[in-house]
Design a protein around this motif. Sequence first.
Motif, PDB file in Angstrom:
ATOM      1  N   LEU A 150       0.801  -1.214   0.000  1.00 48.16           N
ATOM      2  CA  LEU A 150       0.000   0.000   0.000  1.00 48.16           C
ATOM      3  C   LEU A 150       0.837   1.268   0.000  1.00 48.16           C
ATOM      4  O   LEU A 150       0.373   2.321  -0.458  1.00 48.16           O
ATOM      5  CB  LEU A 150      -0.955  -0.001   1.204  1.00 48.16           C
ATOM      6  CG  LEU A 150      -2.030  -1.097   1.182  1.00 48.16           C
ATOM      7  CD1 LEU A 150      -2.928  -0.970   2.405  1.00 48.16           C
ATOM      8  CD2 LEU A 150      -2.873  -1.019  -0.092  1.00 48.16           C
ATOM      9  N   LYS A 151       2.052   1.204   0.507  1.00 45.42           N
ATOM     10  CA  LYS A 151       2.932   2.383   0.452  1.00 45.42           C
ATOM     11  C   LYS A 151       3.132   2.794  -0.997  1.00 45.42           C
ATOM     12  O   LYS A 151       3.080   3.989  -1.338  1.00 45.42           O
ATOM     13  CB  LYS A 151       4.274   2.052   1.105  1.00 45.42           C
ATOM     14  CG  LYS A 151       5.282   3.215   1.113  1.00 45.42           C
ATOM     15  CD  LYS A 151       5.010   4.183   2.226  1.00 45.42           C
ATOM     16  CE  LYS A 151       6.135   5.184   2.375  1.00 45.42           C
ATOM     17  NZ  LYS A 151       5.898   6.168   3.441  1.00 45.42           N
ATOM     18  N   GLU A 152       3.357   1.815  -1.853  1.00 42.90           N
ATOM     19  CA  GLU A 152       3.557   2.094  -3.271  1.00 42.90           C
ATOM     20  C   GLU A 152       2.269   2.558  -3.940  1.00 42.90           C
ATOM     21  O   GLU A 152       2.298   3.354  -4.886  1.00 42.90           O
ATOM     22  CB  GLU A 152       4.105   0.847  -3.970  1.00 42.90           C
ATOM     23  CG  GLU A 152       5.552   0.520  -3.629  1.00 42.90           C
ATOM     24  CD  GLU A 152       5.736  -0.026  -2.208  1.00 42.90           C
ATOM     25  OE1 GLU A 152       6.868   0.006  -1.703  1.00 42.90           O
ATOM     26  OE2 GLU A 152       4.738  -0.485  -1.607  1.00 42.90           O
ATOM     27  N   ILE A 153       1.132   2.075  -3.445  1.00 45.56           N
ATOM     28  CA  ILE A 153      -0.159   2.535  -3.951  1.00 45.56           C
ATOM     29  C   ILE A 153      -0.293   4.042  -3.747  1.00 45.56           C
ATOM     30  O   ILE A 153      -0.725   4.782  -4.642  1.00 45.56           O
ATOM     31  CB  ILE A 153      -1.323   1.807  -3.249  1.00 45.56           C
ATOM     32  CG1 ILE A 153      -1.515   0.411  -3.849  1.00 45.56           C
ATOM     33  CG2 ILE A 153      -2.618   2.606  -3.329  1.00 45.56           C
ATOM     34  CD1 ILE A 153      -2.086   0.400  -5.260  1.00 45.56           C
ATOM     35  N   TRP A 154       0.082   4.507  -2.561  1.00 38.33           N
ATOM     36  CA  TRP A 154      -0.082   5.931  -2.270  1.00 38.33           C
ATOM     37  C   TRP A 154       0.891   6.785  -3.073  1.00 38.33           C
ATOM     38  O   TRP A 154       0.556   7.909  -3.456  1.00 38.33           O
ATOM     39  CB  TRP A 154       0.057   6.192  -0.774  1.00 38.33           C
ATOM     40  CG  TRP A 154      -1.081   5.601  -0.010  1.00 38.33           C
ATOM     41  CD1 TRP A 154      -1.041   4.678   0.984  1.00 38.33           C
ATOM     42  CD2 TRP A 154      -2.479   5.861  -0.233  1.00 38.33           C
ATOM     43  NE1 TRP A 154      -2.303   4.341   1.393  1.00 38.33           N
ATOM     44  CE2 TRP A 154      -3.201   5.051   0.664  1.00 38.33           C
ATOM     45  CE3 TRP A 154      -3.182   6.694  -1.107  1.00 38.33           C
ATOM     46  CZ2 TRP A 154      -4.595   5.064   0.718  1.00 38.33           C
ATOM     47  CZ3 TRP A 154      -4.568   6.690  -1.065  1.00 38.33           C
ATOM     48  CH2 TRP A 154      -5.260   5.891  -0.152  1.00 38.33           C
ATOM     49  N   PHE A 155       2.082   6.256  -3.355  1.00 38.74           N
ATOM     50  CA  PHE A 155       2.993   7.011  -4.208  1.00 38.74           C
ATOM     51  C   PHE A 155       2.455   7.074  -5.638  1.00 38.74           C
ATOM     52  O   PHE A 155       2.523   8.115  -6.305  1.00 38.74           O
ATOM     53  CB  PHE A 155       4.392   6.388  -4.194  1.00 38.74           C
ATOM     54  CG  PHE A 155       5.400   7.201  -4.968  1.00 38.74           C
ATOM     55  CD1 PHE A 155       5.593   8.541  -4.681  1.00 38.74           C
ATOM     56  CD2 PHE A 155       6.142   6.626  -5.982  1.00 38.74           C
ATOM     57  CE1 PHE A 155       6.510   9.304  -5.388  1.00 38.74           C
ATOM     58  CE2 PHE A 155       7.068   7.377  -6.695  1.00 38.74           C
ATOM     59  CZ  PHE A 155       7.254   8.726  -6.405  1.00 38.74           C
ATOM     60  N   ASN A 156       1.908   5.968  -6.096  1.00 39.91           N
ATOM     61  CA  ASN A 156       1.304   5.931  -7.426  1.00 39.91           C
ATOM     62  C   ASN A 156       0.144   6.934  -7.513  1.00 39.91           C
ATOM     63  O   ASN A 156      -0.002   7.655  -8.515  1.00 39.91           O
ATOM     64  CB  ASN A 156       0.801   4.518  -7.726  1.00 39.91           C
ATOM     65  CG  ASN A 156       0.431   4.307  -9.173  1.00 39.91           C
ATOM     66  OD1 ASN A 156       1.192   4.655 -10.070  1.00 39.91           O
ATOM     67  ND2 ASN A 156      -0.723   3.725  -9.420  1.00 39.91           N
ATOM     68  N   ALA A 157      -0.659   7.007  -6.466  1.00 43.78           N
ATOM     69  CA  ALA A 157      -1.775   7.955  -6.428  1.00 43.78           C
ATOM     70  C   ALA A 157      -1.271   9.394  -6.405  1.00 43.78           C
ATOM     71  O   ALA A 157      -1.868  10.286  -7.028  1.00 43.78           O
ATOM     72  CB  ALA A 157      -2.655   7.685  -5.211  1.00 43.78           C
ATOM     73  N   LEU A 158      -0.176   9.614  -5.695  1.00 46.75           N
ATOM     74  CA  LEU A 158       0.421  10.946  -5.645  1.00 46.75           C
ATOM     75  C   LEU A 158       0.888  11.378  -7.030  1.00 46.75           C
ATOM     76  O   LEU A 158       0.634  12.499  -7.479  1.00 46.75           O
ATOM     77  CB  LEU A 158       1.591  10.944  -4.658  1.00 46.75           C
ATOM     78  CG  LEU A 158       2.272  12.289  -4.359  1.00 46.75           C
ATOM     79  CD1 LEU A 158       1.311  13.228  -3.632  1.00 46.75           C
ATOM     80  CD2 LEU A 158       3.528  12.065  -3.507  1.00 46.75           C
ATOM     81  N   LEU A 159       1.553  10.474  -7.734  1.00 48.81           N
ATOM     82  CA  LEU A 159       2.071  10.785  -9.068  1.00 48.81           C
ATOM     83  C   LEU A 159       0.939  11.022 -10.068  1.00 48.81           C
ATOM     84  O   LEU A 159       1.014  11.922 -10.909  1.00 48.81           O
ATOM     85  CB  LEU A 159       2.959   9.643  -9.568  1.00 48.81           C
ATOM     86  CG  LEU A 159       4.327   9.490  -8.897  1.00 48.81           C
ATOM     87  CD1 LEU A 159       5.017   8.239  -9.418  1.00 48.81           C
ATOM     88  CD2 LEU A 159       5.197  10.716  -9.139  1.00 48.81           C
ATOM     89  N   LEU A 160      -0.106  10.201  -9.999  1.00 47.48           N
ATOM     90  CA  LEU A 160      -1.205  10.320 -10.953  1.00 47.48           C
ATOM     91  C   LEU A 160      -2.154  11.463 -10.626  1.00 47.48           C
ATOM     92  O   LEU A 160      -2.807  12.013 -11.515  1.00 47.48           O
ATOM     93  CB  LEU A 160      -2.007   9.013 -10.995  1.00 47.48           C
ATOM     94  CG  LEU A 160      -1.358   7.818 -11.691  1.00 47.48           C
ATOM     95  CD1 LEU A 160      -2.217   6.577 -11.499  1.00 47.48           C
ATOM     96  CD2 LEU A 160      -1.170   8.089 -13.179  1.00 47.48           C
ATOM     97  N   GLY A 161      -2.221  11.831  -9.353  1.00 47.07           N
ATOM     98  CA  GLY A 161      -3.255  12.757  -8.910  1.00 47.07           C
ATOM     99  C   GLY A 161      -2.874  14.216  -8.846  1.00 47.07           C
ATOM    100  O   GLY A 161      -3.755  15.085  -8.774  1.00 47.07           O
ATOM    101  N   TYR A 162      -1.559  14.506  -8.886  1.00 43.18           N
ATOM    102  CA  TYR A 162      -1.121  15.876  -8.631  1.00 43.18           C
ATOM    103  C   TYR A 162      -0.079  16.339  -9.646  1.00 43.18           C
ATOM    104  O   TYR A 162       0.535  15.529 -10.348  1.00 43.18           O
ATOM    105  CB  TYR A 162      -0.545  15.983  -7.215  1.00 43.18           C
ATOM    106  CG  TYR A 162      -1.546  15.649  -6.143  1.00 43.18           C
ATOM    107  CD1 TYR A 162      -2.367  16.629  -5.596  1.00 43.18           C
ATOM    108  CD2 TYR A 162      -1.690  14.339  -5.678  1.00 43.18           C
ATOM    109  CE1 TYR A 162      -3.298  16.323  -4.616  1.00 43.18           C
ATOM    110  CE2 TYR A 162      -2.623  14.022  -4.708  1.00 43.18           C
ATOM    111  CZ  TYR A 162      -3.425  15.011  -4.175  1.00 43.18           C
ATOM    112  OH  TYR A 162      -4.350  14.704  -3.212  1.00 43.18           O
ATOM    113  N   SER A 163       0.144  17.645  -9.653  1.00 41.53           N
ATOM    114  CA  SER A 163       1.163  18.203 -10.534  1.00 41.53           C
ATOM    115  C   SER A 163       2.551  17.820 -10.036  1.00 41.53           C
ATOM    116  O   SER A 163       2.742  17.473  -8.861  1.00 41.53           O
ATOM    117  CB  SER A 163       1.054  19.728 -10.578  1.00 41.53           C
ATOM    118  OG  SER A 163       1.408  20.286  -9.319  1.00 41.53           O
ATOM    119  N   ARG A 164       3.522  17.879 -10.938  1.00 38.74           N
ATOM    120  CA  ARG A 164       4.903  17.563 -10.565  1.00 38.74           C
ATOM    121  C   ARG A 164       5.385  18.478  -9.443  1.00 38.74           C
ATOM    122  O   ARG A 164       6.086  18.044  -8.529  1.00 38.74           O
ATOM    123  CB  ARG A 164       5.810  17.726 -11.792  1.00 38.74           C
ATOM    124  CG  ARG A 164       7.258  17.296 -11.544  1.00 38.74           C
ATOM    125  CD  ARG A 164       7.359  15.792 -11.493  1.00 38.74           C
ATOM    126  NE  ARG A 164       8.734  15.345 -11.330  1.00 38.74           N
ATOM    127  CZ  ARG A 164       9.150  14.129 -11.586  1.00 38.74           C
ATOM    128  NH1 ARG A 164       8.294  13.229 -12.030  1.00 38.74           N
ATOM    129  NH2 ARG A 164      10.409  13.776 -11.411  1.00 38.74           N
TER     130      ARG A 164
END
Length: 262
Positions: A145-159
Amino acid sequence: MIPYLKTKLGKINYSIKRKSNKPYVFFIGGLGSTISSWEDQVEYYKNHFSILTFDNLGSGKSAKPQINYSMEIFAENCYEIMSKLDLPSAHVVGKSMGGMIAQVFASKYPKRVNKLVLACTCASRDKIGKELISVSKKIASNVGLKEIWFNALLLGYSREYVESNFSDYKKNKVENNKSYIDGYLNQCNAIESLDNIKYLKKIKSKTLIIYGKNDLIVAPKKSIEMAKFVKWCQVIGFPGGHGFWKENKTLVNEEVLNFLVY
């Protein structure tokens, strides 16, 4: 002491902030999220409303029953939460999966919903949306799930947002035991079977649909198309992606407040 409500499907972790003579806003969170996902909104709206937040079944400190989750089951749980807290009605605000739940809840229990806000959400999934859920399930099952949240961060927000919040992400401790992973997967299954058009047509509440113009997780067109089926509806697009409300919180909070108050 953590407050819990006992419901038919298990305990629910919730937070209620009562403001004398102020109407309630009932916030329903997204996939895998918890009460903390609403902290910006709680702070902004606390002087205008009484506020109810909670962890959905399958996430946070709430129960994670091993059943076939569905938006209908989540909506029934929301009804039970309001009933047990003696709340006859509230403004209902749902984002992402929470918006999917809110659609069913508003349709089935119209007297419980004053105004409805549907954020970064949809009533059906397109092929890319379905693939995103499928990939998320694989990441959760095989990596964590740690990686899930990083994936969500990358997909959900600007750089820029990712870079400025990266250190906070690295510090976050994510529960990664089987119970939490199973809860996340069960929520994913509910999203995979999403079919809410029939519920949209029965919504009687005044409704505000808001979305991020660059959302990669829920296509803007999928948010916008909901307006075709809701009788009384306003639609506003904001700069940003799936996390537009967090990234542009002042702008969005003001628009939502204006909708709820007037």
